[in-house]
Design a protein around this motif. Structure first.
Motif, mmCIF file in Angstrom:
data_model
loop_
_atom_site.group_PDB
_atom_site.id
_atom_site.type_symbol
_atom_site.label_atom_id
_atom_site.label_comp_id
_atom_site.label_asym_id
_atom_site.label_seq_id
_atom_site.Cartn_x
_atom_site.Cartn_y
_atom_site.Cartn_z
ATOM 1 N N GLU A 1 52.198 -48.267 -25.294
ATOM 2 C CA GLU A 1 51.294 -47.722 -24.292
ATOM 3 C C GLU A 1 52.093 -47.095 -23.171
ATOM 4 O O GLU A 1 53.090 -47.668 -22.714
ATOM 5 C CB GLU A 1 50.402 -48.837 -23.732
ATOM 6 N N GLN B 1 46.798 -41.269 -29.855
ATOM 7 C CA GLN B 1 45.358 -41.349 -29.606
ATOM 8 C C GLN B 1 44.954 -40.397 -28.482
ATOM 9 O O GLN B 1 45.696 -40.207 -27.532
ATOM 10 C CB GLN B 1 44.982 -42.786 -29.248
ATOM 11 N N PRO B 2 43.796 -39.819 -28.621
ATOM 12 C CA PRO B 2 43.345 -38.895 -27.580
ATOM 13 C C PRO B 2 43.213 -39.631 -26.252
ATOM 14 O O PRO B 2 42.916 -40.827 -26.236
ATOM 15 C CB PRO B 2 41.987 -38.404 -28.071
ATOM 16 N N ALA C 1 41.337 -32.296 -27.139
ATOM 17 C CA ALA C 1 41.555 -33.639 -26.606
ATOM 18 C C ALA C 1 41.341 -33.660 -25.101
ATOM 19 O O ALA C 1 40.730 -34.579 -24.568
ATOM 20 C CB ALA C 1 42.961 -34.111 -26.950
ATOM 21 N N ASN D 1 38.369 -35.612 -23.050
ATOM 22 C CA ASN D 1 38.743 -36.594 -22.050
ATOM 23 C C ASN D 1 37.746 -36.661 -20.913
ATOM 24 O O ASN D 1 37.582 -37.682 -20.277
ATOM 25 C CB ASN D 1 40.119 -36.223 -21.511
ATOM 26 N N ARG E 1 52.494 -50.622 -31.758
ATOM 27 C CA ARG E 1 51.902 -49.627 -30.858
ATOM 28 C C ARG E 1 52.653 -49.611 -29.549
ATOM 29 O O ARG E 1 53.359 -50.573 -29.210
ATOM 30 C CB ARG E 1 50.428 -49.931 -30.604
ATOM 31 N N ARG F 1 48.128 -44.040 -22.256
ATOM 32 C CA ARG F 1 48.131 -43.342 -23.543
ATOM 33 C C ARG F 1 48.670 -44.279 -24.611
ATOM 34 O O ARG F 1 49.596 -45.053 -24.357
ATOM 35 C CB ARG F 1 48.997 -42.081 -23.458
ATOM 36 N N VAL F 2 48.121 -44.183 -25.790
ATOM 37 C CA VAL F 2 48.489 -45.096 -26.862
ATOM 38 C C VAL F 2 49.088 -44.324 -28.028
ATOM 39 O O VAL F 2 48.539 -43.317 -28.459
ATOM 40 C CB VAL F 2 47.253 -45.890 -27.346
ATOM 41 N N LEU G 1 50.332 -45.019 -31.912
ATOM 42 C CA LEU G 1 50.294 -45.996 -32.999
ATOM 43 C C LEU G 1 51.376 -45.666 -34.019
ATOM 44 O O LEU G 1 51.552 -44.505 -34.388
ATOM 45 C CB LEU G 1 48.924 -45.975 -33.682
ATOM 46 N N GLU H 1 50.585 -41.695 -34.724
ATOM 47 C CA GLU H 1 49.226 -41.317 -34.369
ATOM 48 C C GLU H 1 49.070 -41.417 -32.862
ATOM 49 O O GLU H 1 49.172 -42.508 -32.293
ATOM 50 C CB GLU H 1 48.224 -42.239 -35.072
#
Ligand SMILES: [Zn+2]
Length: 333
Positions: free
Chosen positions: A65, A46-47, A84, A88, A63, A54-55, A57, A44
Motif C-alpha cells: 500500500e 488497483q484503481p 481510472a 475516482n 500486496r 494505493r494498492v 497486488l 495488479e
C-alpha cells in the motif's frame, strides 16, 4: 525515485515498511530482509479510490500500500488511465450516470425514430401493402363492418380523391377502404402500407365533400411521410425489447392490429400531415380552413362524450391537445 510503502507478504498480517522503485520494466521492492523484483506487467494496480492508499497486488497474494498518491502516480504514470481517474471521483461518476441516461433518452427520442424512418423508406411497397391487407383482415368483423354507404357514394369519393393534385405523389393512397364502425365513430386512418380507411360516420359528419377531402388529404400527408409505418416500427422495436425482457412474444404479435388503431402520432407527424393537407387543399382550390372546420366538428363530437364509448384510439380525437393549435394554424393559411 523511491517511494515509501507498506508491504504485506500475504501469509500473515504483519506490515513491513518498504521502498519501491523502478528497474526497467520491473518493480524493485526493498525492506528489512525483504527484496523482491516483479515484472510490472505481472502486477495488479488497483484503481484509486478517493484518497485512500494505493494498492498493488502481487501474483503470489502479497500486496503493498502506498499512502503517497501523487508519488504513486509519478512512479506508475501509465497506471492512472483517464478512466481510472474519472472513476475516482464521485462527481464524475454521477456525471457519467447522467450521461448514460441522457444517451439512452436520446437514443429513444431520436435514434429510434431515425432508425424507423430509414427502415420505413426501405420496406418494399408490396410488403407494406400486404401488411395493410392483414391489418384489415384482422379488424374486419371485429371493429370494422362493411360500409353502409352506397357503392355510388364510395366510387364518387374515390374518383374525387384520384383527381386531386398532390404536392408529393408519395401521398397518393394505395387504396381507399370504406368501413362502418360502431366503436370508432367519425374517423379515417392511414395504414402502414398507404391504404386509407374511411369510416362511414366521417362521411356522414362532413357537410360536403370538401370537408371529407380535407381530412383524407391529412391522412394522405401521413401516407406521404410513411408515418404509420414509422410509428409501427418504433412501437414494435420497443415491443420487441419488452418481449425479450419479459420473454413473451405472442402477446406482442396479437397486439399488432390493435396497435394500429391506438397509434397516436407525434405532434411533428400531425404538423407534417396538416402542412401536406394545407398545401394540397390550396393546390386544389379548397381553403385549408375546411380542414379546420372538420377538425372542430370532430372535436365537438368528441366533447359530446361520444368517444367515451367510441374508443379513444383515433387519430383525430386522441390528438386533442394539439387540435386548437392545429386549427389556428390551418385558419391562418
Ligand atoms: Zn393525423
Amino acid at each position: 525515485m523511491r517511494l515509501a510503502a507498506v508491504y504485506y507478504d500475504g501469509r500473515n498480517a504483519k506490515a513491513h515498511p518498504v521502498t519501491l522503485c523502478l528497474e526497467g520494466d520491473k518493480l524493485l521492492l526493498q525492506g528489512k530482509e525483504i527484496v523482491r523484483r516483479d515484472a510490472i506487467s505481472a502486477l495488479e494496480i488497483q484503481p484509486p479510490l478517493g484518497s485512500t492508499p494505493r494498492v498493488v497486488l502481487f501474483a503470489d497474494g502479497a500486496r503493498c500500500e502506498v499512502a503517497d498518491n501523487r508519488g504513486f502516480a509519478e512512479l506508475f504514470p501509465g497506471a492512472d488511465s483517464r478512466v481510472a481517474v474519472l472513476e475516482n471521483s464521485w462527481r464524475w461518476s454521477g456525471l457519467a450516470l447522467l450521461l448514460v441516461l441522457a444517451l439512452a433518452g436520446a437514443g429513444y427520442l431520436w435514434g429510434l425514430p431515425y432508425a424507423a424512418q430509414r427502415l420505413a423508406q426501405r420496406i418494399p411497397a408490396e410488403l407494406a401493402a400486404s401488411l395493410d391487407r392483414e391489418v384489415l383482415a384482422d379488424l374486419d368483423g371485429k371493429v370494422f363492418q362493411t360500409s353502409r354507404l352506397s357503392p355510388d357514394r364510395r366510387r364518387g369519393l374515390e374518383a374525387r380523391v384520384a383527381e386531386l393534385v398532390l404536392p408529393d405523389p408519395a401521398g397518393r393512397p394505395g387504396a381507399i377502404e370504406f368501413r362502418f364502425s360502431a366503436e370508432l365513430g367519425p374517423n379515417a386512418f392511414a395504414l402502414p402500407g398507404g391504404t386509407v380507411v374511411v369510416l362511414d360516420a366521417l362521411v356522414e359528419l362532413a357537410e360536403d365533400d370538401q370537408e371529407i377531402v380535407a381530412v383524407l388529404l391529412h391522412e394522405m400527408g401521413h401516407v406521404a411521410g410513411r408515418h404509420a409505418l414509422r410509428q409501427m416500427l418504433q412501437a414494435s422495436a420497443v415491443g420487441l425489447a419488452m418481449a425479450w425482457y419479459i420473454g413473451d412474444f405472442s402477446n406482442m404479435l396479437a397486439a399488432a392490429p390493435a396497435l394500429m388503431l391506438e397509434a397516436r402520432y407525434s405532434r411533428d407527424f400531425e404538423r407534417d400531415a396538416d402542412r401536406f393537407a394545407a398545401e394540397a387543399l390550396q393546390a386544389n382550390a379548397i381553403p385549408p380552413g375546411r380542414l379546420a372546420d372538420m377538425l372542430l366538428k370532430l372535436e365537438t363530437a368528441r366533447q359530446r362524450g361520444l368517444d367515451a364509448k367510441l374508443g379513444a384510439g383515433s387519430d383525430y380525437l386522441s390528438s386533442h391537445p394539439t387540435s386548437e393549435e392545429r386549427i389556428q394554424r390551418l385558419r391562418s393559411q
